[in-house]
Design an enzyme around this catalytic site. Structure first.
Site, PDB file in Angstrom:
ATOM      1  N   PHE A  62     -21.065  51.293  31.331  1.00 36.38           N
ATOM      2  CA  PHE A  62     -20.006  52.130  30.763  1.00 36.38           C
ATOM      3  C   PHE A  62     -19.699  53.291  31.713  1.00 36.38           C
ATOM      4  O   PHE A  62     -19.613  54.454  31.297  1.00 36.38           O
ATOM      5  CB  PHE A  62     -20.416  52.651  29.389  1.00 36.38           C
ATOM      6  CG  PHE A  62     -19.246  52.971  28.477  1.00 36.38           C
ATOM      7  CD1 PHE A  62     -18.040  52.316  28.592  1.00 36.38           C
ATOM      8  CD2 PHE A  62     -19.366  53.945  27.500  1.00 36.38           C
ATOM      9  CE1 PHE A  62     -16.972  52.611  27.757  1.00 36.38           C
ATOM     10  CE2 PHE A  62     -18.301  54.259  26.654  1.00 36.38           C
ATOM     11  CZ  PHE A  62     -17.110  53.587  26.779  1.00 36.38           C
ATOM     12  N   TYR A 111     -23.406  37.128  27.936  1.00 38.53           N
ATOM     13  CA  TYR A 111     -21.976  37.333  28.120  1.00 38.53           C
ATOM     14  C   TYR A 111     -21.260  36.005  27.923  1.00 38.53           C
ATOM     15  O   TYR A 111     -21.014  35.249  28.851  1.00 38.53           O
ATOM     16  CB  TYR A 111     -21.672  37.899  29.505  1.00 38.53           C
ATOM     17  CG  TYR A 111     -22.240  39.266  29.771  1.00 38.53           C
ATOM     18  CD1 TYR A 111     -22.737  40.067  28.743  1.00 38.53           C
ATOM     19  CD2 TYR A 111     -22.294  39.776  31.064  1.00 38.53           C
ATOM     20  CE1 TYR A 111     -23.260  41.325  28.991  1.00 38.53           C
ATOM     21  CE2 TYR A 111     -22.801  41.035  31.326  1.00 38.53           C
ATOM     22  CZ  TYR A 111     -23.291  41.800  30.294  1.00 38.53           C
ATOM     23  OH  TYR A 111     -23.813  43.048  30.558  1.00 38.53           O
TER      24      TYR A 111
END
Length: 298
Positions: free
Chosen positions: A214, A69
């Site tokens: 998600f 990330y």
């Protein structure tokens, strides 16, 4: 007489990772704090730090990050915002993927790479040991026993407390569990996508955490006049909040980690823990989402 206000994080309930690490079930995923496609820095560093600190105030005790990330952008933000870490705060990270630009990831499971990235994670986070380290993806070019074996070696050395997996099948969980204890699985799962339902059921039965990534997706289920839209109106909540409430109700093993780069959206997401769906409402949403999943597989 003083009254104690229960935070949304506490209202979501708790889960014990590996038998000794307790977390509030509604956590926070940091990927959105990096740039688009998890590449580079995000748009607003000051807001990102406010989001992380506000998450703690709202009762988040489990934060999810990964070396890719940024790379390491979210690790550095977590350290800046929250170090020295509160005793109850648990950081889960992931290694086993490479970031080659916005949205361009590839699995790398060579033992020396897994060790290097774990050590870099620890350095950027300011930790001597990470409470949960998950293999981000299984590398098909490297024997599974070499990949999980390296995580176990670091566990034996005290660099890693618990080991988890990401985007795996039940058979892959069983194979990894023969090498070391697996305490968590992070697969894509949400109201409109139940492809990992068998993995969720296996984790629930085995006492493993299931961390859906998600988690806020609900596809076309929020169409005007539909069940999700009607329930959102009834509770004066957003479809996203109901999607999270459904996840929390679906299994006590689920640890949703909705991510956002906005304090306002964070607060909205966290309030989902206060939604108490009736049995009938839960069943209706379950049936609706299952039909959407089946439609998508045809």
């Amino acid at each position: 007489m003083t009254t104690t206000t229960v935070t949304p994080g506490a209202a979501s309930g708790t889960f014990i990772l590996g038998g000794d690490v307790e977390v509030n079930r509604l956590g926070y995923g940091t990927m959105h704090l990096a740039g688009p496609g998890a590449w580079g820095a995000g748009r607003d560093r000051d807001e990102a730090i406010r989001v992380l600190r506000r998450a703690v105030e709202l009762g988040v005790t489990f934060f999810d990050t990964a070396d890719v990330y940024g790379p390491f952008v979210t690790d550095e933000l977590i350290r800046t915002a929250l170090h020295p870490y509160p005793d109850e705060l648990v950081i889960g990270s992931k290694v086993g993927s490479s970031n080659q630009g916005a949205g361009k990831w590839a699995p790398i499971g060579r033992p020396e790479y897994l060790r290097q990235q774990t050590l870099l994670n620890l350095r950027h986070l300011g930790l001597e040991r990470v409470d949960l380290l998950q293999l981000h993806r299984i590398d098909p070019q490297v024997p599974l026993e070499d990949q999980i074996g390296e995580l176990k070696s670091m566990q034996d050395e005290g660099l890693v407390r618990h080991v988890g997996l990401s985007e795996v099948s039940v058979d892959e969980i069983k194979a990894a569990s023969a090498i070391t204890q697996i305490v968590s699985v992070q697969n894509r799962f949400n109201l409109a996508d139940r492809a990992s339902e068998d993995v969720l059921d296996y984790c629930t039965a085995e006492g493993m955490a299931f961390i859906p990534w998600f988690p806020l997706a609900y596809g076309k289920l929020a169409r005007p006049g539909g069940i999700l839209a009607s329930l959102a109106s009834k509770y004066d909540r957003s479809p996203s909040q109901l999607a999270l409430a459904w996840l929390l109700r679906r299994s006590g093993a689920i640890l949703p980690i909705p991510g956002t780069s906005s304090v306002r959206h964070l607060e909205e997401n966290m309030e989902s823990a206060r939604i108490d769906l009736t049995d009938n409402e839960f069943d209706m949403l379950s049936a609706l989402g299952r039909a959407e999943t089946e439609k998508g597989t045809r």
